[in-house]
Design a protein around this motif. Structure first.
Motif, short mmCIF file in Angstrom:
data_model
loop_
_atom_site.label_atom_id
_atom_site.label_comp_id
_atom_site.label_asym_id
_atom_site.label_seq_id
_atom_site.Cartn_x
_atom_site.Cartn_y
_atom_site.Cartn_z
N GLN A 142 2.05 -6.18 -3.42
CA GLN A 142 1.76 -5.03 -4.13
C GLN A 142 2.06 -3.68 -3.38
OE1 GLN A 142 2.01 -5.25 -7.70
NE2 GLN A 142 2.57 -7.11 -7.12
N GLY A 143 1.38 -3.93 -2.08
CA GLY A 143 1.65 -2.69 -1.10
C GLY A 143 1.14 -3.12 0.23
N SER A 144 1.95 -2.69 1.27
CA SER A 144 1.72 -3.00 2.60
C SER A 144 2.16 -1.83 3.53
CB SER A 144 2.87 -3.98 2.92
OG SER A 144 4.01 -3.48 2.86
N VAL A 145 1.18 -1.87 4.76
CA VAL A 145 1.62 -0.72 5.81
C VAL A 145 1.59 -1.08 6.98
CG1 VAL A 145 -0.71 -0.03 5.89
CG2 VAL A 145 0.66 1.71 5.99
N ILE A 146 2.18 -0.35 7.90
CA ILE A 146 2.03 -0.67 9.47
C ILE A 146 1.72 0.74 10.05
CG2 ILE A 146 3.16 -1.44 11.62
CD1 ILE A 146 5.24 -2.83 9.49
N ILE A 147 0.66 0.77 10.74
CA ILE A 147 0.16 2.05 11.57
C ILE A 147 0.08 1.68 12.95
CG2 ILE A 147 -0.64 2.94 9.39
CD1 ILE A 147 -3.49 2.53 10.92
N ARG A 148 -0.03 2.69 14.01
CA ARG A 148 -0.24 2.66 15.15
C ARG A 148 -2.05 2.32 15.26
NH1 ARG A 148 2.88 1.84 19.71
NH2 ARG A 148 1.75 2.33 21.68
N VAL A 149 -2.34 1.56 16.14
CA VAL A 149 -3.83 1.40 16.36
C VAL A 149 -4.60 2.77 16.52
CG1 VAL A 149 -3.74 -1.20 16.72
CG2 VAL A 149 -3.85 0.54 18.49
N ARG A 150 -5.79 2.83 15.93
CA ARG A 150 -6.59 4.03 16.13
C ARG A 150 -7.41 3.78 17.62
NH1 ARG A 150 -2.72 5.91 13.61
NH2 ARG A 150 -2.84 6.57 11.45
N PRO A 151 -8.51 4.38 17.95
CA PRO A 151 -9.22 4.46 18.99
C PRO A 151 -10.31 3.10 18.72
CG PRO A 151 -9.03 6.69 18.70
CD PRO A 151 -8.52 6.10 17.68
N ARG A 152 -10.53 2.90 17.56
CA ARG A 152 -11.76 1.88 17.25
C ARG A 152 -10.75 0.94 16.18
NH1 ARG A 152 -15.16 3.30 14.17
NH2 ARG A 152 -14.65 5.44 13.72
N VAL A 153 -11.28 -0.47 16.41
CA VAL A 153 -10.83 -1.34 15.32
C VAL A 153 -10.95 -1.15 13.78
CG1 VAL A 153 -10.93 -3.52 14.74
CG2 VAL A 153 -10.87 -3.35 17.01
N GLU A 154 -12.50 -0.60 13.36
CA GLU A 154 -12.77 -0.57 12.11
C GLU A 154 -11.74 0.78 11.68
OE1 GLU A 154 -14.89 -1.05 8.70
OE2 GLU A 154 -14.66 -2.21 10.56
N GLN A 155 -11.82 1.69 12.31
CA GLN A 155 -10.99 2.83 11.94
C GLN A 155 -9.46 2.43 11.49
OE1 GLN A 155 -10.64 5.86 15.09
NE2 GLN A 155 -9.59 7.35 13.59
N SER A 156 -9.06 1.70 12.56
CA SER A 156 -7.44 1.16 12.19
C SER A 156 -7.30 0.21 10.99
CB SER A 156 -7.22 0.38 13.45
OG SER A 156 -7.14 0.81 14.63
N ALA A 157 -8.39 -0.57 10.89
CA ALA A 157 -8.42 -1.36 9.48
C ALA A 157 -8.60 -0.49 8.24
CB ALA A 157 -9.38 -2.33 9.71
N GLU B 267 -8.02 2.79 7.84
CA GLU B 267 -7.07 3.79 7.43
C GLU B 267 -5.62 2.63 6.97
OE1 GLU B 267 -5.72 6.51 10.70
OE2 GLU B 267 -7.63 7.06 10.76
N ALA B 268 -5.57 1.68 7.77
CA ALA B 268 -4.46 0.97 7.11
C ALA B 268 -4.66 0.53 5.63
CB ALA B 268 -4.22 -0.45 8.01
N MET B 269 -5.85 -0.10 5.48
CA MET B 269 -5.99 -0.64 4.15
C MET B 269 -5.98 0.64 2.96
SD MET B 269 -6.99 -3.27 2.49
CE MET B 269 -7.31 -4.40 3.48
N ALA B 270 -6.63 1.81 3.30
CA ALA B 270 -6.53 2.98 2.43
C ALA B 270 -5.02 3.09 2.10
CB ALA B 270 -7.13 4.05 3.00
N MET B 271 -4.17 3.32 3.16
CA MET B 271 -2.89 3.68 2.88
C MET B 271 -1.98 2.42 2.21
SD MET B 271 -1.84 5.10 6.79
CE MET B 271 -0.22 5.12 6.44
N ALA B 272 -2.41 1.33 2.10
CA ALA B 272 -1.84 0.21 1.48
C ALA B 272 -2.19 0.49 0.13
CB ALA B 272 -2.15 -1.06 2.03
N LEU B 273 -3.50 0.56 -0.24
CA LEU B 273 -4.16 0.70 -1.47
C LEU B 273 -3.50 2.03 -2.20
CD1 LEU B 273 -7.87 -0.30 -0.83
CD2 LEU B 273 -6.26 -1.46 -2.57
N GLU B 274 -3.25 3.00 -1.63
CA GLU B 274 -2.83 4.10 -2.07
C GLU B 274 -1.20 3.80 -2.70
OE1 GLU B 274 -1.63 8.76 -0.96
OE2 GLU B 274 -2.45 7.26 0.51
N GLN B 275 -0.65 2.90 -2.16
CA GLN B 275 0.77 2.56 -2.85
C GLN B 275 0.33 1.82 -4.32
OE1 GLN B 275 2.77 -0.10 0.01
NE2 GLN B 275 2.68 1.72 1.69
N THR B 276 -0.48 1.09 -4.27
CA THR B 276 -0.96 0.57 -5.51
C THR B 276 -1.52 1.23 -6.57
OG1 THR B 276 -3.15 -0.46 -4.74
CG2 THR B 276 -1.00 -1.60 -4.01
#
Length: 274
Positions: A32-47, A49-58
């Motif tokens: 239903q949604g997918s995204v690829i982003i460049r990693v951020r300084p912290r793992v949790e931040q990357s996760a 942001e990627a999840m928020a962007m994928a959810l925004e598509q749905t």
């Protein structure tokens, strides 16, 4: 809070050393949604942001995800993931879901390279991976692109323009970088050096494939799948033709994590009804 969707929703998150991917999956196994982003300084931040962007598509919110699993380099550090799964399992699961006849998966990621062999049911049969040196990974290509002063997206097409590929003798990334610099100072063409850089990576991947043994039905996943030069040279040297997938090859790991989440949720539902 939004009303819950009329079907279960699952998510997979894959945080690597270069990129992070998120996939939103419905109960039928459709993306239903997918995204690829460049990693951020912290793992949790990357996760997040990627999840928020994928959810925004749905149009869904985080609270509407029934279950989320994680994979990748940072899989242990994602607070909203209920379980982490190995990349080997996730890439195999995701590839088999997209193309059920796939028997071999080449995953070329930023931190490591894996060759995964599957049985007819998509279960893990055997695997080999290079995780001790950057020389067999996408990070190696990034370092060589920087040394050649070209964008990583240009490195593969540049290699394909070579008329006289050069051979690199160094096995270590640092020494290989020094060798590339010496070739540049010696007046060698960037295209010929880039071809040599790709050939060095292909040799390492071929050694892994030989160790595992490849079935004919093969696909490539991970960031390496976007490198036209690498794909062309792998197909030539391995004497294969990579099968196309029904989704972006770079999200296959995250897709596999989401599929494992769906499996776990369905198992709980069956147990609850028993």
């Amino acid at each position: 809070m939004s009303a819950p969707p009329p079907y279960p929703i699952f998510a997979g998150i894959d945080v690597g050393s270069i990129t992070a991917e998120a996939v939103i999956l419905d109960g039928a196994g459709s993306i239903q949604g997918s995204v690829i982003i460049r990693v951020r300084p912290r793992v949790e931040q990357s996760a997040r942001e990627a999840m928020a962007m994928a959810l925004e598509q749905t149009g869904l919110g985080q609270e509407q995800i029934d279950l989320c699993f994680s994979t990748g380099y940072g899989r242990d550090s994602i607070a909203f993931s209920r379980k982490n799964i190995s990349e080997i399992s996730c890439h195999g699961r995701g590839a088999h879901h997209l193309a059920p006849d796939i028997r071999t998966v080449l995953d070329v990621g930023g931190q490591d390279c894996k060759v995964v062999r599957l049985d007819a049911d998509g279960n893990l049969d055997d695997f080999a991976m290079n995780d001790k040196c950057a020389a067999g990974t996408g990070r190696f290509l990034e370092m060589m692109a920087r040394t050649l002063a070209v964008d990583i997206s240009e490195l593969g097409p540049l290699a394909l323009r070579s008329k006289r590929p050069l051979s690199l003798s160094s096995q270590c990334t640092i020494f290989c970088e020094m060798e590339v610099m010496q070739l540049l100072y010696g007046g060698e063409k960037k295209a010929d050096i880039a071809a040599g850089v790709h050939a060095a990576l292909v040799r390492r991947i071929k050694a892994l494939a030989t160790r595992v043994g490849m079935h004919e039905q093969v696909c490539i996943t991970g960031g390496g799948s976007k490198n036209a030069g690498l794909v062309a040279m792998l197909e030539r040297d391995l004497d294969v033709r990579f099968q196309p997938l029904a989704a972006d090859p770079q999200i296959v790991g995250a897709l596999g994590a989401a599929l494992f989440a769906r499996d776990a949720w369905e198992r709980r539902q069956r147990e609850a009804r028993a």
